[in-house]
Structure formats: structure tokens, C-alpha cells
Design a protein around this motif. Structure first.
Motif, PDB file in Angstrom:
ATOM      1  N   GLY A  43       0.828  -1.203   0.000  1.00  0.00           N
ATOM      2  CA  GLY A  43       0.000   0.000   0.000  1.00  0.00           C
ATOM      3  C   GLY A  43       0.859   1.248   0.000  1.00  0.00           C
ATOM      4  N   GLU A  44       0.167   2.365   0.232  1.00  0.00           N
ATOM      5  CA  GLU A  44       0.809   3.674   0.204  1.00  0.00           C
ATOM      6  C   GLU A  44       1.540   3.969   1.511  1.00  0.00           C
ATOM      7  OE1 GLU A  44      -2.312   6.148  -2.138  1.00  0.00           O
ATOM      8  OE2 GLU A  44      -1.915   7.114  -0.215  1.00  0.00           O
ATOM      9  N   ALA A  45       0.745   4.079   2.549  1.00  0.00           N
ATOM     10  CA  ALA A  45       1.255   4.479   3.859  1.00  0.00           C
ATOM     11  C   ALA A  45       0.160   4.218   4.884  1.00  0.00           C
ATOM     12  CB  ALA A  45       1.593   5.968   3.844  1.00  0.00           C
ATOM     13  N   GLU A  50      -4.117   2.367  11.318  1.00  0.00           N
ATOM     14  CA  GLU A  50      -2.875   1.595  11.175  1.00  0.00           C
ATOM     15  C   GLU A  50      -1.811   2.163  12.125  1.00  0.00           C
ATOM     16  OE1 GLU A  50      -4.615   2.779   8.553  1.00  0.00           O
ATOM     17  OE2 GLU A  50      -5.341   0.920   7.634  1.00  0.00           O
ATOM     18  N   PRO A  56      -1.020  -3.037   9.125  1.00  0.00           N
ATOM     19  CA  PRO A  56      -1.411  -2.444   7.843  1.00  0.00           C
ATOM     20  C   PRO A  56      -2.857  -2.775   7.458  1.00  0.00           C
ATOM     21  CG  PRO A  56      -0.180  -4.455   7.451  1.00  0.00           C
ATOM     22  CD  PRO A  56      -0.205  -4.252   8.943  1.00  0.00           C
ATOM     23  N   PHE A  57      -3.489  -1.861   6.741  1.00  0.00           N
ATOM     24  CA  PHE A  57      -4.803  -2.103   6.139  1.00  0.00           C
ATOM     25  C   PHE A  57      -5.839  -2.644   7.130  1.00  0.00           C
ATOM     26  CE2 PHE A  57      -2.330  -1.791   2.188  1.00  0.00           C
ATOM     27  CZ  PHE A  57      -3.181  -0.990   1.443  1.00  0.00           C
ATOM     28  N   SER A  61     -10.798   1.370   4.678  1.00  0.00           N
ATOM     29  CA  SER A  61     -10.458   0.936   3.322  1.00  0.00           C
ATOM     30  C   SER A  61      -9.762  -0.424   3.338  1.00  0.00           C
ATOM     31  CB  SER A  61      -9.642   1.994   2.564  1.00  0.00           C
ATOM     32  OG  SER A  61      -8.460   2.281   3.211  1.00  0.00           O
ATOM     33  N   ASN A  83       3.642  -1.528   3.213  1.00  0.00           N
ATOM     34  CA  ASN A  83       3.436  -0.230   2.569  1.00  0.00           C
ATOM     35  C   ASN A  83       4.760   0.308   2.041  1.00  0.00           C
ATOM     36  OD1 ASN A  83       0.570   0.690   2.954  1.00  0.00           O
ATOM     37  ND2 ASN A  83       1.059   0.243   5.092  1.00  0.00           N
ATOM     38  N   HIS A 161      -6.816   1.758  -5.372  1.00  0.00           N
ATOM     39  CA  HIS A 161      -6.762   1.880  -3.919  1.00  0.00           C
ATOM     40  C   HIS A 161      -8.185   1.733  -3.356  1.00  0.00           C
ATOM     41  CE1 HIS A 161      -5.912   3.377   0.055  1.00  0.00           C
ATOM     42  NE2 HIS A 161      -4.628   3.227  -0.224  1.00  0.00           N
TER      43      HIS A 161
HETATM   44  N1  URA Z   1      -3.797   1.269   5.040  1.00  0.00           N
HETATM   45  C1  URA Z   1      -2.525   0.972   4.758  1.00  0.00           C
HETATM   46  O1  URA Z   1      -1.830   0.318   5.533  1.00  0.00           O
HETATM   47  N2  URA Z   1      -2.037   1.413   3.586  1.00  0.00           N
HETATM   48  C2  URA Z   1      -2.758   2.114   2.703  1.00  0.00           C
HETATM   49  O2  URA Z   1      -2.262   2.445   1.636  1.00  0.00           O
HETATM   50  C3  URA Z   1      -4.081   2.422   3.052  1.00  0.00           C
HETATM   51  C4  URA Z   1      -4.575   1.984   4.220  1.00  0.00           C
END
Ligand code: URA
Length: 195
Positions: A43-45, A50, A56-57, A61, A83, A161
Motif C-alpha cells: 500500500g501507500e502508507a 494503522e 497495515p490495512f 479501506s 506499505n 486503492h
Molecule cells: N492502510 C494501509 O496500511 N495502507 C494504505 O495504503 C491504506 C490503508
């Protein structure tokens, strides 16, 4: 990193102060999943949930993506999930170029240990960073690409995303949710036929 182990890497990432994001983070989000998974999802960040959980995630979303993966026949717990940037950018803004540059080598180390068969890049930021392109996700998704991380040549499957999917929830054919399900099903087939 010489003589790298998962434990050493996780500790090193946990201590990282290579960009200013360390000052505002609550937790470093290293990533999680089986250390021999053939699929790395990037993912992005981290967002707010998180950052507070260190996982993560796991926010809204992330949960939506987990549900779509299940629908496509993928179990979240079978994937290694991480990420491009491991600390939350304030206010959930996109990570800056310098932050990505400072953080990307940790992902390269993760790839070096995991040696995945395929990388799923979630949205523009990881897709562009890993494939070194300026193309957007709408153009990139829908097929496998070659990418490179830490000197390892990788198959890459970019997907939309989930934050974007949450704003565009129609399930009609050709719309982002249906396209993402196609991408995830293609990933299941890819893993099945190449392992
Ligand atoms: N949660 C994450 O860990 N990364 C994303 O990019 C979006 C949500």
C-alpha cells in the motif's frame, strides 16, 4: 543490510528516523503476514487506525479490500502486507518523494527476505515507485507488469486503492470495483499457475 533476519529488520524499521515522519508517528507499521508468502501486497502508507494499531490495512479501506480479496478467493492471512512508507503522513496526505526515497529500502529488504512471486501494488504511490513510472493507476491496472525492487525482478499487478473504491462503489461491469475483482482473480490464477 548484511546478515539480515526478519527480527533484525523489524527492529531496525521500528527505530527508523530517516525522514521526519518519525516525529508524529504512534507506531511504525512494518507489515504482517507469512514470511514465506508468494504474494506481497504493498500500500501507500498507514492511516490513523494503522498508526494506532501498528498493523497495515486495518482501517475502513483496509477492511473493504480484505472483503474484496475474500470475494476473489484470496485470504488476507495468506499474503504479506506492507506499505511503501511505514509511518503515517500527518492528516493522511500522500507521502512525499523524499519520504518514499528514505523508506523504500526497507521494502527492498522485505522483498529480499520474502522473495515473493508477485507484488500487488495498491494505488498510484506504490505502483509508480516500484515500476518507476508516472503512469496513473487507471492505465496501469488490468495486466501484469515487470518491476524491480532491491535488485529482484518481480511480476507486479497494480490495483485501485480501496479508498477510491469506497467513493465509487458501483459493482457494474467496467467500474472500478468490478475491475478490481478481475485483477484479484487474475492474481489468484497467476499464483496457481506459477507455483
Ligand atoms: N492502510 C494501509 O496500511 N495502507 C494504505 O495504503 C491504506 C490503508
Amino acid at each position: 543490510m548484511a546478515d539480515l533476519s526478519w527480527l533484525k529488520l523489524k527492529e531496525a524499521v521500528g527505530r527508523c528516523r530517516k525522514c521526519p515522519l518519525w516525529e508524529t508517528r504512534n507506531n511504525v507499521v512494518f507489515g504482517e503476514g507469512p514470511e514465506d508468502s508468494s504474494v506481497l501486497l504493498v500500500g501507500e502508507a498507514p492511516g490513523a487506525e494503522e498508526d494506532s494499531s501498528g498493523r497495515p490495512f486495518v482501517g475502513r479501506s483496509g477492511r473493504f479490500l480484505t472483503d474484496l480479496m475474500a470475494e476473489a478467493g484470496l485470504k488476507r492471512e495468506d499474503l504479506f502486507i506492507s506499505n511503501v512508507v511505514h509511518c503515517r503522513p500527518p492528516g493522511n496526505r500522500n507521502p512525499k518523494k523524499g519520504e518514499i526515497k528514505a523508506c523504500l529500502h526497507w521494502l527492498e529488504d522485505i522483498v529480499g527476505l520474502l522473495r515473493p512471486q508477485v507484488v500487488v501494488t495498491v494505488g498510484n504511490v506504490p505502483s509508480q515507485a516500484i515500476m518507476d513510472t508516472k503512469e496513473g493507476i487507471s492505465t496501469l491496472r488490468g495486466r501484469f507488469h515487470r518491476g524491480s525492487l532491491g535488485g529482484m525482478d518481480l511480476a507486479v499487478r497494480p490495483i485501485f486503492h480501496p479508498a477510491y473504491l469506497l467513493r465509487n462503489r458501483s459493482r457494474e461491469e467496467g467500474r472500478p470495483v468490478a475491475s478490481t475483482l478481475e485483477d484479484l482473480r487474475a492474481l489468484v490464477d497467476f499464483v496457481r499457475t506459477t507455483s
